[in-house]
Design an enzyme around this catalytic site. Structure first.
Site, PDB file in Angstrom:
ATOM      1  N   CYS A 167       0.391  -0.977   0.285  1.00 47.15           N
ATOM      2  CA  CYS A 167       0.320   0.084   0.003  1.00 47.15           C
ATOM      3  C   CYS A 167       0.491   1.057   0.038  1.00 47.15           C
ATOM      4  O   CYS A 167       0.097   2.794  -0.999  1.00 47.15           O
ATOM      5  CB  CYS A 167      -0.716   0.283   1.445  1.00 47.15           C
ATOM      6  SG  CYS A 167      -2.314  -1.303   1.469  1.00 47.15           S
TER       7      CYS A 167
ATOM      8  N   HIS B  80      -3.891   6.409   4.200  1.00 46.84           N
ATOM      9  CA  HIS B  80      -4.591   5.617   3.211  1.00 46.84           C
ATOM     10  C   HIS B  80      -5.553   4.730   3.615  1.00 46.84           C
ATOM     11  O   HIS B  80      -6.057   5.399   4.545  1.00 46.84           O
ATOM     12  CB  HIS B  80      -3.447   4.045   3.724  1.00 46.84           C
ATOM     13  CG  HIS B  80      -3.615   2.836   3.280  1.00 46.84           C
ATOM     14  ND1 HIS B  80      -4.115   2.393   1.562  1.00 46.84           N
ATOM     15  CD2 HIS B  80      -3.736   1.667   4.016  1.00 46.84           C
ATOM     16  CE1 HIS B  80      -4.133   1.772   1.329  1.00 46.84           C
ATOM     17  NE2 HIS B  80      -3.784   1.121   2.410  1.00 46.84           N
TER      18      HIS B  80
ATOM     19  N   ASN C 202     -10.034  -0.963  -0.261  1.00 47.78           N
ATOM     20  CA  ASN C 202      -8.820  -0.702  -0.269  1.00 47.78           C
ATOM     21  C   ASN C 202      -8.284  -0.745  -1.923  1.00 47.78           C
ATOM     22  O   ASN C 202      -7.901  -1.901  -2.074  1.00 47.78           O
ATOM     23  CB  ASN C 202      -8.210  -1.611   0.891  1.00 47.78           C
ATOM     24  CG  ASN C 202      -6.907  -1.567   0.684  1.00 47.78           C
ATOM     25  OD1 ASN C 202      -6.068  -0.246   0.111  1.00 47.78           O
ATOM     26  ND2 ASN C 202      -6.006  -1.802   2.157  1.00 47.78           N
TER      27      ASN C 202
HETATM   28  N1  ACO Z   1     -18.646 -10.765   6.829  1.00 46.24           N
HETATM   29  C1  ACO Z   1     -18.879 -10.877   7.950  1.00 46.24           C
HETATM   30  N2  ACO Z   1     -18.169 -11.521   8.899  1.00 46.24           N
HETATM   31  C2  ACO Z   1     -17.117 -11.714   8.687  1.00 46.24           C
HETATM   32  C3  ACO Z   1     -16.098 -11.471   7.334  1.00 46.24           C
HETATM   33  C4  ACO Z   1     -17.280 -10.799   6.462  1.00 46.24           C
HETATM   34  N3  ACO Z   1     -16.870  -9.779   5.326  1.00 46.24           N
HETATM   35  N4  ACO Z   1     -15.643 -11.170   7.734  1.00 46.24           N
HETATM   36  C5  ACO Z   1     -14.664 -11.691   9.111  1.00 46.24           C
HETATM   37  N5  ACO Z   1     -16.048 -12.165   9.427  1.00 46.24           N
HETATM   38  C6  ACO Z   1     -16.076 -13.014  10.574  1.00 46.24           C
HETATM   39  C7  ACO Z   1     -15.338 -13.318  10.802  1.00 46.24           C
HETATM   40  O1  ACO Z   1     -14.853 -14.765  10.803  1.00 46.24           O
HETATM   41  C8  ACO Z   1     -15.561 -13.832  12.641  1.00 46.24           C
HETATM   42  O2  ACO Z   1     -15.786 -14.592  12.886  1.00 46.24           O
HETATM   43  P1  ACO Z   1     -15.925 -15.347  14.466  1.00 46.24           P
HETATM   44  O3  ACO Z   1     -16.130 -14.633  15.357  1.00 46.24           O
HETATM   45  O4  ACO Z   1     -16.993 -16.390  13.999  1.00 46.24           O
HETATM   46  O5  ACO Z   1     -15.105 -16.211  14.076  1.00 46.24           O
HETATM   47  C9  ACO Z   1     -16.104 -11.976  13.375  1.00 46.24           C
HETATM   48  O6  ACO Z   1     -16.135 -11.792  11.639  1.00 46.24           O
HETATM   49  C10 ACO Z   1     -14.371 -11.165  13.457  1.00 46.24           C
HETATM   50  O7  ACO Z   1     -13.681 -11.382  12.560  1.00 46.24           O
HETATM   51  P2  ACO Z   1     -12.555 -10.472  13.022  1.00 46.24           P
HETATM   52  O8  ACO Z   1     -10.904 -10.481  11.796  1.00 46.24           O
HETATM   53  O9  ACO Z   1     -11.776 -10.208  13.940  1.00 46.24           O
HETATM   54  O10 ACO Z   1     -13.302  -8.965  12.633  1.00 46.24           O
HETATM   55  P3  ACO Z   1     -12.340  -7.768  12.581  1.00 46.24           P
HETATM   56  O11 ACO Z   1     -13.367  -6.709  13.477  1.00 46.24           O
HETATM   57  O12 ACO Z   1     -11.466  -7.198  12.959  1.00 46.24           O
HETATM   58  O13 ACO Z   1     -12.827  -6.804  10.752  1.00 46.24           O
HETATM   59  C11 ACO Z   1     -11.251  -6.499   9.288  1.00 46.24           C
HETATM   60  C12 ACO Z   1     -11.633  -7.313   9.951  1.00 46.24           C
HETATM   61  C13 ACO Z   1     -12.105  -5.553   8.632  1.00 46.24           C
HETATM   62  C14 ACO Z   1     -10.739  -7.099   8.250  1.00 46.24           C
HETATM   63  C15 ACO Z   1     -10.163  -5.555   9.763  1.00 46.24           C
HETATM   64  O14 ACO Z   1     -10.180  -6.594  10.978  1.00 46.24           O
HETATM   65  C16 ACO Z   1      -8.853  -5.104   8.691  1.00 46.24           C
HETATM   66  O15 ACO Z   1      -9.479  -4.105   8.783  1.00 46.24           O
HETATM   67  N6  ACO Z   1      -7.812  -5.344   9.581  1.00 46.24           N
HETATM   68  C17 ACO Z   1      -7.267  -4.464   8.849  1.00 46.24           C
HETATM   69  C18 ACO Z   1      -7.189  -5.216   7.334  1.00 46.24           C
HETATM   70  C19 ACO Z   1      -6.143  -3.884   6.950  1.00 46.24           C
HETATM   71  O16 ACO Z   1      -6.186  -3.319   6.393  1.00 46.24           O
HETATM   72  N7  ACO Z   1      -5.602  -4.461   6.017  1.00 46.24           N
HETATM   73  C20 ACO Z   1      -5.066  -4.279   4.456  1.00 46.24           C
HETATM   74  C21 ACO Z   1      -3.530  -3.655   3.963  1.00 46.24           C
HETATM   75  S1  ACO Z   1      -2.301  -2.816   3.548  1.00 46.24           S
HETATM   76  C22 ACO Z   1      -2.244  -3.406   2.280  1.00 46.24           C
HETATM   77  O17 ACO Z   1      -1.070  -3.858   2.139  1.00 46.24           O
HETATM   78  C23 ACO Z   1      -2.823  -4.450   0.880  1.00 46.24           C
END
Ligand code: ACO
Length: 330
Positions: free
Chosen positions: A116, A257, A287
């Site tokens: 990113c 970002h 993103n």
């Molecule tokens: N829809 C419904 N439920 C979902 C989804 C979805 N799309 N995705 C995950 N879940 C579920 C999971 O399975 C989990 O279920 P469980 O509790 O039964 O195990 C629950 O939701 C919670 O999952 P978490 O991963 O703990 O959710 P979190 O609040 O952390 O949100 C997210 C997930 C949005 C991915 C967040 O962690 C995030 O934004 N992280 C940063 C990601 C990011 O910025 N990545 C890009 C980096 S940049 C690059 O270099 C490309």
């Protein structure tokens, strides 16, 4: 002691595919909901390119707009530095394909693999190359087709990413607008496996096994990435401000970002910058990795929220991990 500005922004351009994919579209193929996606990420829709639109083509469209804004032609470019995590081909660089599309025959061209922060790493590199006398007009690009490297069956990543490109002409400083007052970049390779593509490279070349395991797609430990993102974005803000010799209250607009609304809010809170001074368009594009900062910059300019003379703080993080920032007097 290095005297800045060494470079200044002279033109900006962006390009996104026409096709819009909404959260409702994902509800049809994945166990997810618009409500979950909006609450956890702030994303409502993203753009997705078709097979006919390559990263180099998106980059060309953005670059032509940037060149026109700078009043330059392709032959005036001395260097092309393209940040991407989703290159069209593993060899050669997408920058070389872009060079050919533009007819920028006087340039050198290469990709920067910094996820990113690709656009801001490219800015850092361009600044260094101008300082070293390698040319005066650099074309920097952040461009992605993340839809091709995210697993459509993995709800934890598929919903996050979008396609697009942003380009800027960064030229030797003339005392004009767009002056780059500070730059910063940093990495921590120990965290690589929190956000990566395990297969398809030299370690595990593409094979039936790689495809069956879907290991050529992005794998991400979302929660850990989230925590590191908040920490590194905060550090990147502090470093760019410190190097520019200014404080957060002198910043007119934070351009972060666009990965997740909650990460953006945490970054603004750390820097003590009110949300009305923060560019947010993650709702519209998701993103877009290295294209994220130029897309947000461009929207700010078009909406009149970013005006000449404003002090901008650009900040980003991504897989590697990598993080980077810059202060620009727009
Ligand atoms: N829809 C419904 N439920 C979902 C989804 C979805 N799309 N995705 C995950 N879940 C579920 C999971 O399975 C989990 O279920 P469980 O509790 O039964 O195990 C629950 O939701 C919670 O999952 P978490 O991963 O703990 O959710 P979190 O609040 O952390 O949100 C997210 C997930 C949005 C991915 C967040 O962690 C995030 O934004 N992280 C940063 C990601 C990011 O910025 N990545 C890009 C980096 S940049 C690059 O270099 C490309």
């Amino acid at each position: 002691m290095i005297r800045r500005p060494i470079v200044e922004f002279a033109g900006l351009g962006v390009a996104v595919p026409d096709r819009v994919v909404t959260n409702a579209d994902f509800e049809k193929t994945l166990e997810t909901s618009d409500q979950w996606i909006v609450e956890r990420t702030g994303i409502r829709e993203r753009r997705v390119a078709g097979p006919e639109q390559t990263v180099a083509m998106l980059s060309r469209d953005a670059s032509l707009l940037a060149l026109a804004a700078a009043g330059l032609g392709p032959e005036d470019i001395h260097g092309i530095i393209l940040g991407t995590a989703s290159p069209d081909r593993l060899l050669p660089s997408t920058a070389c394909d872009l060079q050919a599309l533009l007819g920028a025959k006087n340039a050198f061209a290469f990709d920067v693999a910094a996820a990113c922060p690709g656009f801001l790493f490219a800015l850092n590199v361009a600044e260094g190359l101008v300082a070293a006398g390698q040319g005066e007009n650099m074309l920097i690009i952040g461009a992605e087709k993340l839809s091709t490297i995210s697993d459509p069956t993995d709800r934890s990543t598929a919903i996050l990413f979008g396609d697009g490109a942003g380009a800027a002409i960064v030229r030797k400083a003339t005392g004009g607008s767009g002056a780059v007052l500070s730059t910063y970049m940093k990495s921590d390779g120990r965290l690589a496996d929190l956000l990566y593509r395990p297969g398809g490279g030299a370690v595990d070349p593409i094979s039936d096994k790689v495809v069956a395991e879907r290991s050529h797609f992005i794998k991400m430990a979302g929660r850990e990435v989230f925590k590191s993102a908040v920490k590194t974005m905060a550090e990147a803000c502090d470093k760019a401000l410190e190097r520019a010799g200014i404080t957060a209250d002198q910043v007119d607009m934070l351009v972060p970002h666009q990965a997740n609304l909650r990460i953006i809010e945490a970054t603004a809170k750390h820097a003590e910058i009110p949300l009305k001074k923060v560019m947010i368009n993650v709702d519209r594009y998701g993103n877009t990795s290295s294209a994220s900062i130029p897309l947000a910059l461009d929207q700010g300019i078009k909406e009149g929220r970013i005006q000449p003379g404003m002090t901008l703080l650009l900040v980003t993080f991504g897989g590697g991990f990598t993080w980077a920032s810059a202060v620009v007097k727009w």
